[in-house]
Write a protein that holds these residues in place. Sequence first.
Motif, PDB file in Angstrom:
ATOM      1  N   LEU A  47       0.827  -1.195   0.000  1.00  0.00           N
ATOM      2  CA  LEU A  47       0.000   0.000   0.000  1.00  0.00           C
ATOM      3  C   LEU A  47       0.867   1.253   0.000  1.00  0.00           C
ATOM      4  CD1 LEU A  47      -2.526  -1.158   2.742  1.00  0.00           C
ATOM      5  CD2 LEU A  47      -2.836  -1.248   0.258  1.00  0.00           C
ATOM      6  N   ARG A  48       0.498   2.202  -0.821  1.00  0.00           N
ATOM      7  CA  ARG A  48       1.230   3.461  -0.916  1.00  0.00           C
ATOM      8  C   ARG A  48       1.261   4.138   0.456  1.00  0.00           C
ATOM      9  NH1 ARG A  48      -1.675   6.716  -4.733  1.00  0.00           N
ATOM     10  NH2 ARG A  48      -0.598   5.529  -6.309  1.00  0.00           N
ATOM     11  N   PRO A  86      -7.211   4.935   5.006  1.00  0.00           N
ATOM     12  CA  PRO A  86      -6.617   5.925   4.100  1.00  0.00           C
ATOM     13  C   PRO A  86      -5.095   5.989   4.236  1.00  0.00           C
ATOM     14  CG  PRO A  86      -7.759   7.005   5.915  1.00  0.00           C
ATOM     15  CD  PRO A  86      -8.025   5.543   6.043  1.00  0.00           C
ATOM     16  N   VAL A  87      -4.447   6.410   3.164  1.00  0.00           N
ATOM     17  CA  VAL A  87      -2.996   6.573   3.166  1.00  0.00           C
ATOM     18  C   VAL A  87      -2.667   7.697   4.135  1.00  0.00           C
ATOM     19  CG1 VAL A  87      -1.002   7.224   1.772  1.00  0.00           C
ATOM     20  CG2 VAL A  87      -2.793   5.768   0.796  1.00  0.00           C
ATOM     21  N   PRO A  88      -1.714   7.481   5.036  1.00  0.00           N
ATOM     22  CA  PRO A  88      -1.383   8.516   6.022  1.00  0.00           C
ATOM     23  C   PRO A  88      -0.779   9.755   5.371  1.00  0.00           C
ATOM     24  CG  PRO A  88       0.162   6.690   6.159  1.00  0.00           C
ATOM     25  CD  PRO A  88      -0.886   6.295   5.162  1.00  0.00           C
ATOM     26  N   ASP A  89      -1.025  10.900   5.991  1.00  0.00           N
ATOM     27  CA  ASP A  89      -0.423  12.156   5.527  1.00  0.00           C
ATOM     28  C   ASP A  89       1.061  12.110   5.818  1.00  0.00           C
ATOM     29  OD1 ASP A  89      -2.856  13.205   4.730  1.00  0.00           O
ATOM     30  OD2 ASP A  89      -3.261  14.063   6.712  1.00  0.00           O
ATOM     31  N   ARG A  90       1.814  12.743   4.948  1.00  0.00           N
ATOM     32  CA  ARG A  90       3.275  12.778   5.168  1.00  0.00           C
ATOM     33  C   ARG A  90       3.644  14.011   5.918  1.00  0.00           C
ATOM     34  NH1 ARG A  90       6.442   9.129   1.794  1.00  0.00           N
ATOM     35  NH2 ARG A  90       4.928   7.908   0.705  1.00  0.00           N
TER      36      ARG A  90
END
Length: 90
Positions: A47-48, A86-90
């Motif tokens: 996963l991205r 959801p993909v975590p914020d960077r």
Amino acid sequence: SVFARSVLPTYYRTSRMGSFSKQLNGYSFNKIKLDVNQYTYYHPFFLRGLPHLVKNIKRNVSGTSPAKGGKQITEADLERISAEAPVPDR
């Protein structure tokens, strides 16, 4: 395809999409049909934004294959998975 001609030989020992697809199957990636002649692959540990999960991907034991007849993952399933994790914020 451009992917098979350009990307595959850069990162893999083959430029044949069939060989690449077989490799993905060997690691339990699921092929998802998006449209006619358009596919994507899904694995719950690929996963991205979550590179630490990749270490959990294991090759299938020789002589065995992923269970056949299981639930087919669809594009709607991917949207649900994206909403749930959801993909975590960077």
